[in-house]
Design a protein around this motif. Structure first.
Motif, PDB file in Angstrom:
ATOM      1  N   THR A 160       1.619  -5.501   4.347  1.00  0.00           N
ATOM      2  CA  THR A 160       2.999  -5.011   4.377  1.00  0.00           C
ATOM      3  C   THR A 160       3.428  -4.516   3.005  1.00  0.00           C
ATOM      4  OG1 THR A 160       3.527  -6.584   6.143  1.00  0.00           O
ATOM      5  CG2 THR A 160       5.372  -5.649   4.916  1.00  0.00           C
ATOM      6  N   ARG A 161       3.090  -5.289   1.956  1.00  0.00           N
ATOM      7  CA  ARG A 161       3.429  -4.846   0.603  1.00  0.00           C
ATOM      8  C   ARG A 161       2.705  -3.549   0.247  1.00  0.00           C
ATOM      9  NH1 ARG A 161       3.022 -10.512  -0.576  1.00  0.00           N
ATOM     10  NH2 ARG A 161       0.884 -10.184  -1.303  1.00  0.00           N
ATOM     11  N   ALA A 162       1.430  -3.440   0.629  1.00  0.00           N
ATOM     12  CA  ALA A 162       0.669  -2.232   0.326  1.00  0.00           C
ATOM     13  C   ALA A 162       1.251  -1.023   1.054  1.00  0.00           C
ATOM     14  CB  ALA A 162      -0.803  -2.423   0.711  1.00  0.00           C
ATOM     15  N   ALA A 163       1.645  -1.210   2.327  1.00  0.00           N
ATOM     16  CA  ALA A 163       2.234  -0.111   3.086  1.00  0.00           C
ATOM     17  C   ALA A 163       3.568   0.321   2.486  1.00  0.00           C
ATOM     18  CB  ALA A 163       2.414  -0.518   4.549  1.00  0.00           C
ATOM     19  N   ARG A 164       4.372  -0.671   2.055  1.00  0.00           N
ATOM     20  CA  ARG A 164       5.655  -0.346   1.435  1.00  0.00           C
ATOM     21  C   ARG A 164       5.452   0.407   0.121  1.00  0.00           C
ATOM     22  NH1 ARG A 164       7.422  -5.196   0.731  1.00  0.00           N
ATOM     23  NH2 ARG A 164       8.251  -5.404   2.841  1.00  0.00           N
ATOM     24  N   ARG A 165       4.454  -0.043  -0.671  1.00  0.00           N
ATOM     25  CA  ARG A 165       4.179   0.635  -1.930  1.00  0.00           C
ATOM     26  C   ARG A 165       3.675   2.069  -1.706  1.00  0.00           C
ATOM     27  NH1 ARG A 165       1.542  -3.115  -3.770  1.00  0.00           N
ATOM     28  NH2 ARG A 165      -0.566  -2.484  -3.193  1.00  0.00           N
ATOM     29  N   GLU A 166       2.807   2.249  -0.708  1.00  0.00           N
ATOM     30  CA  GLU A 166       2.306   3.589  -0.404  1.00  0.00           C
ATOM     31  C   GLU A 166       3.436   4.496   0.084  1.00  0.00           C
ATOM     32  OE1 GLU A 166      -0.896   3.276   2.319  1.00  0.00           O
ATOM     33  OE2 GLU A 166      -2.257   2.292   0.888  1.00  0.00           O
ATOM     34  N   ALA A 167       4.355   3.935   0.868  1.00  0.00           N
ATOM     35  CA  ALA A 167       5.484   4.737   1.338  1.00  0.00           C
ATOM     36  C   ALA A 167       6.368   5.169   0.175  1.00  0.00           C
ATOM     37  CB  ALA A 167       6.297   3.940   2.360  1.00  0.00           C
ATOM     38  N   GLN A 168       6.597   4.260  -0.787  1.00  0.00           N
ATOM     39  CA  GLN A 168       7.396   4.619  -1.948  1.00  0.00           C
ATOM     40  C   GLN A 168       6.721   5.698  -2.785  1.00  0.00           C
ATOM     41  OE1 GLN A 168       7.967   0.888  -3.925  1.00  0.00           O
ATOM     42  NE2 GLN A 168       9.551   0.157  -2.501  1.00  0.00           N
TER      43      GLN A 168
END
Length: 237
Positions: A160-168
């Motif tokens: 979830t953190r990785a997906a959020r970081r990639e989205a940002q």
């Protein structure tokens, strides 16, 4: 299954299967020792369970001895065969508690010889309970359910953190790209407008009634020249 486990499990289960079958066939010798325990435990169990279930709890010591023997037989077979081994080992460990207290209460013996004998049996059952608990938690080297649940939750949080970081990062990259595209479109628009407004080359005949000064450029001509650039940058309407 390793060779050690394949040999150790039947060895540990053998005593429960043999003694369980013997108690099922002839429970009477164990009833006098079991009665004081059942008289204390059964009322407590009935109070702790719902009324509909409490009515089904047997209070006959002979029946309870045979039920305990059935647990020994079934749990021993499960442990020896490896099918339901962990549940079987846990059931055997739990059944050892009333069996040991009822059959080997060495602290109640007055005769030193009998006291020592019952103490040996008590410690023997204690050792069996320890082995059964080890068998109950043995996963044969595989991750346990608790470990897999914790690891799965940790992995989900990491993803979830990785997906959020990639989205940002993707949003920032899109903003930067849009700004660069807008700047490039404006620059090309200015260049197109400048090229459209250049004066006519020398040697061309001047229009009637006008000198050889810079030619006038209409607004429509500038927009027509810059239109392909604006469409390319996505800024045209």
């Amino acid at each position: 299954m390793t060779l050690v486990r394949m040999l150790a499990r039947p060895m540990l289960a053998a005593v429960f299967v043999i003694m369980g079958v013997r108690s099922l066939r002839n429970p009477d010798p164990l009833v006098p020792r079991a009665k004081p325990i059942t008289d204390q435990v059964v009322p407590t169990i009935k109070k702790a369970t719902p009324p509909a279930l409490a009515q089904r709890v047997p209070d006959n010591p002979r029946t309870l001895v045979r039920l305990n023997a059935a647990v020994h037989v079934l749990g021993g077979i499960a442990l020896a065969t490896g099918r339901g081994r962990r549940a079987g080992a846990l059931a055997l460990a739990a059944s050892l508690v009333p069996t040991t207290i009822a059959g080997h209460a060495f602290w109640e013996e007055d005769d030193p010889a009998q006291r020592a004998n019952q103490q040996v049996h008590f410690l023997k059952n204690l050792g069996l309970a320890g082995g059964l608990l080890l068998a109950a938690v043995d996963t044969e080297g595989k991750p346990s359910l608790v470990w897999r649940a914790r690891h799965g939750a940790r992995e989900a949080r990491r993803m979830t953190r990785a997906a959020r970081r990639e989205a940002q990062l993707a949003a920032k990259a899109a903003k930067v790209e849009s700004r660069l595209a807008a700047r490039a479109a404006k620059r090309e628009f200015r260049l197109a407008a400048k090229a459209a407004s250049k004066p006519a080359r020398p040697g061309r005949p001047a229009r009637a009634g006008k000198g050889r000064g810079p030619a006038k450029v209409s607004k429509e001509k500038v927009i027509s020249a810059a239109k392909p650039v604006l469409e390319k940058a996505g800024l045209s309407h």
